[in-house]
Motif scaffolding. Sequence first.
Motif, mmCIF file in Angstrom:
data_model
loop_
_atom_site.group_PDB
_atom_site.id
_atom_site.type_symbol
_atom_site.label_atom_id
_atom_site.label_comp_id
_atom_site.label_asym_id
_atom_site.label_seq_id
_atom_site.Cartn_x
_atom_site.Cartn_y
_atom_site.Cartn_z
ATOM 1 N N ARG A 195 10.074 16.204 -27.880
ATOM 2 C CA ARG A 195 10.475 15.022 -27.082
ATOM 3 C C ARG A 195 9.322 14.483 -26.025
ATOM 4 O O ARG A 195 8.433 15.312 -25.885
ATOM 5 C CB ARG A 195 11.635 15.317 -26.178
ATOM 6 C CG ARG A 195 11.983 16.494 -25.294
ATOM 7 C CD ARG A 195 10.813 17.186 -24.665
ATOM 8 N NE ARG A 195 11.141 17.841 -23.531
ATOM 9 C CZ ARG A 195 10.500 17.847 -22.326
ATOM 10 N NH1 ARG A 195 9.416 17.455 -22.153
ATOM 11 N NH2 ARG A 195 10.989 18.653 -21.188
ATOM 12 N N ALA A 249 9.669 13.124 -22.114
ATOM 13 C CA ALA A 249 10.527 13.366 -21.169
ATOM 14 C C ALA A 249 9.883 12.663 -19.923
ATOM 15 O O ALA A 249 9.893 13.154 -18.770
ATOM 16 C CB ALA A 249 10.935 14.756 -20.800
ATOM 17 N N GLU A 268 13.807 10.636 -17.731
ATOM 18 C CA GLU A 268 14.279 11.491 -16.720
ATOM 19 C C GLU A 268 14.788 10.557 -15.446
ATOM 20 O O GLU A 268 13.777 10.724 -14.512
ATOM 21 C CB GLU A 268 13.480 12.568 -16.473
ATOM 22 C CG GLU A 268 13.272 13.614 -17.631
ATOM 23 C CD GLU A 268 12.816 14.884 -17.316
ATOM 24 O OE1 GLU A 268 11.986 15.290 -16.365
ATOM 25 O OE2 GLU A 268 13.425 15.784 -18.077
ATOM 26 N N TYR A 326 16.296 18.934 -11.121
ATOM 27 C CA TYR A 326 15.702 18.844 -12.345
ATOM 28 C C TYR A 326 15.756 20.281 -13.470
ATOM 29 O O TYR A 326 15.912 20.093 -14.587
ATOM 30 C CB TYR A 326 14.121 18.628 -12.094
ATOM 31 C CG TYR A 326 13.333 19.064 -13.277
ATOM 32 C CD1 TYR A 326 13.012 18.200 -14.221
ATOM 33 C CD2 TYR A 326 12.345 20.231 -12.942
ATOM 34 C CE1 TYR A 326 12.029 18.596 -15.583
ATOM 35 C CE2 TYR A 326 11.497 20.476 -14.020
ATOM 36 C CZ TYR A 326 11.525 19.638 -15.205
ATOM 37 O OH TYR A 326 10.595 19.892 -16.184
ATOM 38 N N SER A 363 9.354 10.245 -16.333
ATOM 39 C CA SER A 363 10.452 9.929 -15.195
ATOM 40 C C SER A 363 9.979 8.572 -14.784
ATOM 41 O O SER A 363 8.793 8.257 -14.804
ATOM 42 C CB SER A 363 10.019 10.788 -14.042
ATOM 43 O OG SER A 363 10.167 12.025 -14.460
HETATM 44 N N1 GLU Z 1 9.702 14.067 -16.268
HETATM 45 C C1 GLU Z 1 8.623 14.902 -16.176
HETATM 46 C C2 GLU Z 1 7.317 14.103 -15.957
HETATM 47 O O1 GLU Z 1 7.254 12.961 -16.147
HETATM 48 C C3 GLU Z 1 8.592 15.990 -17.309
HETATM 49 C C4 GLU Z 1 9.415 16.892 -17.307
HETATM 50 C C5 GLU Z 1 9.379 17.838 -18.472
HETATM 51 O O2 GLU Z 1 8.618 17.479 -19.640
HETATM 52 O O3 GLU Z 1 10.012 18.752 -18.663
HETATM 53 O O4 GLU Z 1 6.301 14.784 -15.438
#
Ligand code: GLU
Length: 297
Positions: free
Chosen positions: A5, A7, A41, A177, A9
């Motif tokens: 994935r 992820a 996220e 988180y 933010s």
């Molecule tokens: N959302 C987080 C970031 O952009 C990453 C979180 C994750 O990969 O667990 O740094």
Amino acid sequence: MTVGRFAPSPSGRMHLGNVFTALLAWLSVRSQDGKMLLRIEDLDPDRSKRAYITALREDLCWLGLDWDEEMPLQSTRGAVYTKAFSQLDTYPCYCKRSELHDASAPHASDGTFIYAGTCRNLTDAERADKQRKPAWRVRVPEETVSFCDGVFGTQEEKLAEECGDFIVRRSDGVYAYQLAVVCDDALGGVTEVVRGSDLLGSTARQIWLYRTLGFPVPQFYHVPLLVAPDGKRLSKREKSLDMAHLREKYTPETLLGRLAHIAGLTETDAPIAARELINQFSWEKIDREMRVIPTDF
Ligand code: GLU
């Protein structure tokens, strides 16, 4: 099948460091013929902006880093987190930030305080006396969590001693988180998590949550951080390294060529498309050393 994935933010425009992580996450999945998920996220309502969500999708497309499925936004998944939360042994914590500070507990590996347990055993009467909305902490056992990170090797954390009871729900009601990431990756069937090494220190806690909630634990790969030529961490404030600026200066191929070379995947930084890097990718080429970016990036 491998399921990976991205992820990101949506608290800002994608930055060079995010692109580096996204590239390696994508290459790992594509080199194994796996499935890639996009999982945005937007847990923190104060920091997430719709415009950044749109920009994230566009920036990934521009880079040629595609995904097979997009998971629902975290902001729509309260019921999922509530269910997981109800399965944990939690207690309300009324400590203010300044009080945590005064208890002068040592810092955990990610810079948060090791909780001294002040609110762990309050009586109902003592709780009723508190005049503020509590955060919620999960009780952690005297247990050592060990795992083998795909880049950083064997890692170990004594949960109670080196982390302490940690927050799974903030006092404003937003789930933390640590809890959300575990629920989302587990329910998405994620088998490998590739992310920045700034999150290495959270991983033992998350693995313990996976086990406590009865989820299978994915393989973790923490990718080295990019640092500025002066050795300092790249900051989101350096606008010249966000995607708005990078897209003016580079083509997808010239940008990825430089990043692939910094990563250690290619001999030169010649322009290259993401899909052409797939068969050059191997985790063996990625070591844990921080990567210093050239001055002219
Ligand atoms: N959302 C987080 C970031 O952009 C990453 C979180 C994750 O990969 O667990 O740094």
